[in-house]
Design an enzyme around this catalytic site. Structure first.
Site, mmCIF file in Angstrom:
data_model
loop_
_atom_site.group_PDB
_atom_site.id
_atom_site.type_symbol
_atom_site.label_atom_id
_atom_site.label_comp_id
_atom_site.label_asym_id
_atom_site.label_seq_id
_atom_site.Cartn_x
_atom_site.Cartn_y
_atom_site.Cartn_z
ATOM 1 N N ASP A 50 -21.521 -15.614 -1.463
ATOM 2 C CA ASP A 50 -20.457 -16.369 -0.804
ATOM 3 C C ASP A 50 -20.943 -17.737 -0.330
ATOM 4 O OD1 ASP A 50 -22.113 -15.338 1.181
ATOM 5 O OD2 ASP A 50 -20.641 -13.921 1.927
ATOM 6 N N ASN A 93 -18.276 -5.127 10.953
ATOM 7 C CA ASN A 93 -16.969 -4.519 10.655
ATOM 8 C C ASN A 93 -16.918 -3.894 9.263
ATOM 9 O OD1 ASN A 93 -16.900 -6.709 8.964
ATOM 10 N ND2 ASN A 93 -15.200 -7.752 9.973
ATOM 11 N N HIS A 126 -17.859 -5.376 6.406
ATOM 12 C CA HIS A 126 -17.619 -6.285 5.273
ATOM 13 C C HIS A 126 -18.859 -6.399 4.382
ATOM 14 C CE1 HIS A 126 -18.788 -10.215 7.674
ATOM 15 N NE2 HIS A 126 -19.828 -9.792 6.988
HETATM 16 C C1 GLP Z 1 -22.440 -12.444 6.840
HETATM 17 C C2 GLP Z 1 -22.476 -12.574 5.296
HETATM 18 C C3 GLP Z 1 -22.808 -11.251 4.645
HETATM 19 C C4 GLP Z 1 -23.919 -10.633 5.454
HETATM 20 C C5 GLP Z 1 -23.363 -10.145 6.759
HETATM 21 C C6 GLP Z 1 -24.399 -9.628 7.740
HETATM 22 O O1 GLP Z 1 -21.355 -12.963 7.477
HETATM 23 N N1 GLP Z 1 -21.347 -13.139 4.642
HETATM 24 O O2 GLP Z 1 -23.172 -11.436 3.286
HETATM 25 O O3 GLP Z 1 -24.449 -9.521 4.788
HETATM 26 O O4 GLP Z 1 -22.504 -11.105 7.325
HETATM 27 O O5 GLP Z 1 -25.158 -10.660 8.283
HETATM 28 P P1 GLP Z 1 -26.463 -10.407 9.158
HETATM 29 O O6 GLP Z 1 -27.516 -9.938 8.230
HETATM 30 O O7 GLP Z 1 -26.757 -11.740 9.757
HETATM 31 O O8 GLP Z 1 -26.100 -9.372 10.155
#
Ligand code: GLP
Length: 268
Positions: free
Chosen positions: A67, A137, A139
């Site tokens: 992304d 959440n 995602h």
């Molecule tokens: C972000 C990214 C994801 C990532 C997730 C967790 O917003 N778009 O690809 O895996 O959230 O992030 P983190 O590893 O900082 O908890």
């Protein structure tokens, strides 16, 4: 789903890096799907170390990131392009021309970025290994709860919670995007292999819903239950909400002994 619970975040990164390294050794021209976020930082550090030590090479590899924010240019330090350069691309021997993110250039119609990105992935022969993190959440990429389980790369609006979760990375006067272009859930599911990393107690609930809850658009990561080849690496804290824990540890033991004898595990 192969769920491997490791002592700590350091071990998660080392095991993840070993998996990526194994792929690059067997298939030097592999197509990698990469993720951003704080969880992946240690993984990239390990890969940089291995590359510097000459143990792996990205020379022939291709990378597609999950992304990118909408409204930040690639040279903006908050862009995921800048993150990837800072954490990986600038420190390994990857050809910058073979590093892709779903970026939207100035004046470009963001709606067209997704279909174009899909074409690029297909032209590269599809993704061999997709690295994933998970949002609090549930995602994956920026496929927020209620995303179509059949979605492809497109513009998504971030939830208020995701904006809040990521606000720690932005200073008060900085523009924080609320929109992103993300690979879709179906795009992610097309990867031949998936490697999910999750660490920390704040991910425990999302991890439990992903692995043991129903398959539902309200927890996008739960779709991974339908993928043939997923490896989930967790530290103790991220695994703390799992009910079936004993079975995962038991399976891991069996897999390790199978791998020692035959070089491949059986049970995903
Ligand atoms: C972000 C990214 C994801 C990532 C997730 C967790 O917003 N778009 O690809 O895996 O959230 O992030 P983190 O590893 O900082 O908890």
């Amino acid at each position: 789903m192969e769920i491997i619970i490791l002592k700590d975040a350091e071990k998660v990164a080392a095991t993840g890096a070993e998996l990526v390294a194994e792929l690059l050794r067997v298939s030097p021209a592999a197509v990698l799907g990469l993720a951003t976020g704080s969880t992946q930082l240690a993984l990239y550090r390990k890969l940089v170390e291995s590359c510097r030590a000459g143990a792996i090479s990205f020379k022939r590899a291709t990378a597609f990131n999950l992304d990118e924010y909408l409204g930040v240019t690639p040279d903006n330090p908050q862009s995921y392009r800048a993150y990837m350069r800072r954490e990986l691309f600038d420190h390994v021997d990857i050809d910058p021309g073979r590093t892709f993110l779903p970026e939207c250039g100035a004046g470009q119609n963001p709606v067209l970025v997704g279909p174009d990105y899909e074409k690029k992935i297909a032209a590269a022969g599809g993704i061999d290994l997709q690295v994933l993190g998970i949002g609090v959440n549930g995602h994956i990429g920026f496929n927020e709860p209620s995303s179509s389980l059949n979605s492809r790369t497109r513009v998504k609006t971030l939830t208020r919670q995701t904006v809040e979760d990521n606000s720690r990375l932005f200073s008060a006067e900085e523009f924080q995007p609320r929109l992103a272009v993300t690979m879709g859930i179906a795009t992610i599911m097309d990867a031949r292999r998936i490697l999910m990393l999750a660490t920390g107690a704040n991910k425990a609930d999302a991890v439990a819903r992903m692995a043991e809850g129903p398959v539902t658009a309200m927890c996008p990561a739960s779709i991974l239950q339908m993928h043939e080849r997923v490896t989930v690496l967790l530290d103790e804290a991220a695994a703390s909400g799992l009910e079936n824990r004993d079975y995962y540890d038991w399976t891991h033991q069996q897999n390790e002994s199978l791998k020692a004898r035959f070089g491949r595990s059986h049970d995903v």
